[in-house]
Design an enzyme around this catalytic site. Sequence first.
Site, PDB file in Angstrom:
ATOM      1  N   ALA A   1      36.307  43.692  38.713  1.00 37.34           N
ATOM      2  CA  ALA A   1      35.892  44.032  40.079  1.00 37.34           C
ATOM      3  C   ALA A   1      36.051  42.855  41.027  1.00 37.34           C
ATOM      4  CB  ALA A   1      34.441  44.531  40.075  1.00 37.34           C
ATOM      5  N   CYS A   2      35.187  41.857  40.897  1.00 38.47           N
ATOM      6  CA  CYS A   2      35.116  40.798  41.895  1.00 38.47           C
ATOM      7  C   CYS A   2      36.306  39.846  41.866  1.00 38.47           C
ATOM      8  CB  CYS A   2      33.802  40.032  41.754  1.00 38.47           C
ATOM      9  SG  CYS A   2      32.357  41.064  42.103  1.00 38.47           S
ATOM     10  N   VAL A   3      37.138  39.927  40.829  1.00 39.75           N
ATOM     11  CA  VAL A   3      38.430  39.233  40.856  1.00 39.75           C
ATOM     12  C   VAL A   3      39.515  40.180  41.352  1.00 39.75           C
ATOM     13  CG1 VAL A   3      40.186  38.024  39.506  1.00 39.75           C
ATOM     14  CG2 VAL A   3      37.762  37.680  38.996  1.00 39.75           C
TER      15      VAL A   3
ATOM     16  N   VAL B   1      35.568  32.855  42.277  1.00 40.10           N
ATOM     17  CA  VAL B   1      34.780  34.034  42.641  1.00 40.10           C
ATOM     18  C   VAL B   1      33.659  34.241  41.621  1.00 40.10           C
ATOM     19  CG1 VAL B   1      34.871  36.464  43.265  1.00 40.10           C
ATOM     20  CG2 VAL B   1      36.928  35.058  43.511  1.00 40.10           C
TER      21      VAL B   1
ATOM     22  N   PRO C   1      39.566  41.243  45.562  1.00 39.57           N
ATOM     23  CA  PRO C   1      40.143  40.317  46.551  1.00 39.57           C
ATOM     24  C   PRO C   1      41.591  39.954  46.256  1.00 39.57           C
ATOM     25  CG  PRO C   1      38.603  39.153  45.136  1.00 39.57           C
ATOM     26  CD  PRO C   1      38.435  40.616  44.844  1.00 39.57           C
TER      27      PRO C   1
END
Length: 217
Positions: free
Chosen positions: A124-126, A26, A129
């Site tokens: 956040a981006c880990v 990611v 999801p």
Amino acid sequence: MTQGPGTARATPDIPIEPKDCALVLVDQQAGLAFGVGSIDRQMLLNNVIALARTATVFGMPIVASTSATKVYSGPLMPAIQAAIPEVVAIDRRNMNMWEDDAARDAIVATGRRKLIFSGLLTEACVTFPVLSARAAGYEVHVVGDACGGLTPVSHDLAMRRMEAAGAKPTSWIQLLLELQRDWTRAETYEGARAIVEAHGGGYGIGLAYARDMINPA
């Protein structure tokens, strides 16, 4: 840990097999790496490359996603892309990769129910999801030393939140050794050993020494 209402049920902690797993990368992008303060950036890059090479050696499908490539973050970091040249990153706009139809569908299409996550930024981006994948019933492993957060504290808090949701923290070297498990597995031995020698620091130096100096031909 007691499971409360709406809490994702923990999955049994048993050794994983390559045939069950997919790697999810990611936002491994330079623009985001600039902000990483939880780990030395060169070490982070080393670890992600080692992880990507591990997935390739063990025949695991790889899904990569990027965000804001044109306005800030840039493409997948070149050294990572060079390790997995056949992988085309899926670009998206939202922070949660799981909420992007193309990215989520690519993960689902692998047919693997055990997902290994690495990415930027951990907070956040880990995290987002990973929480979504857990809620969808996937077993999730997060490679903590192949993720980067803004600070050591915020990275640790994000890792703890994911673990509380049932995700399993690991490191790239633990993952490689877990997948190999037996050095007599000849089909992956040379590839796994080469990764450790190139990226495993003192452990890799020791393996190279043992090969070259102990009982030389």
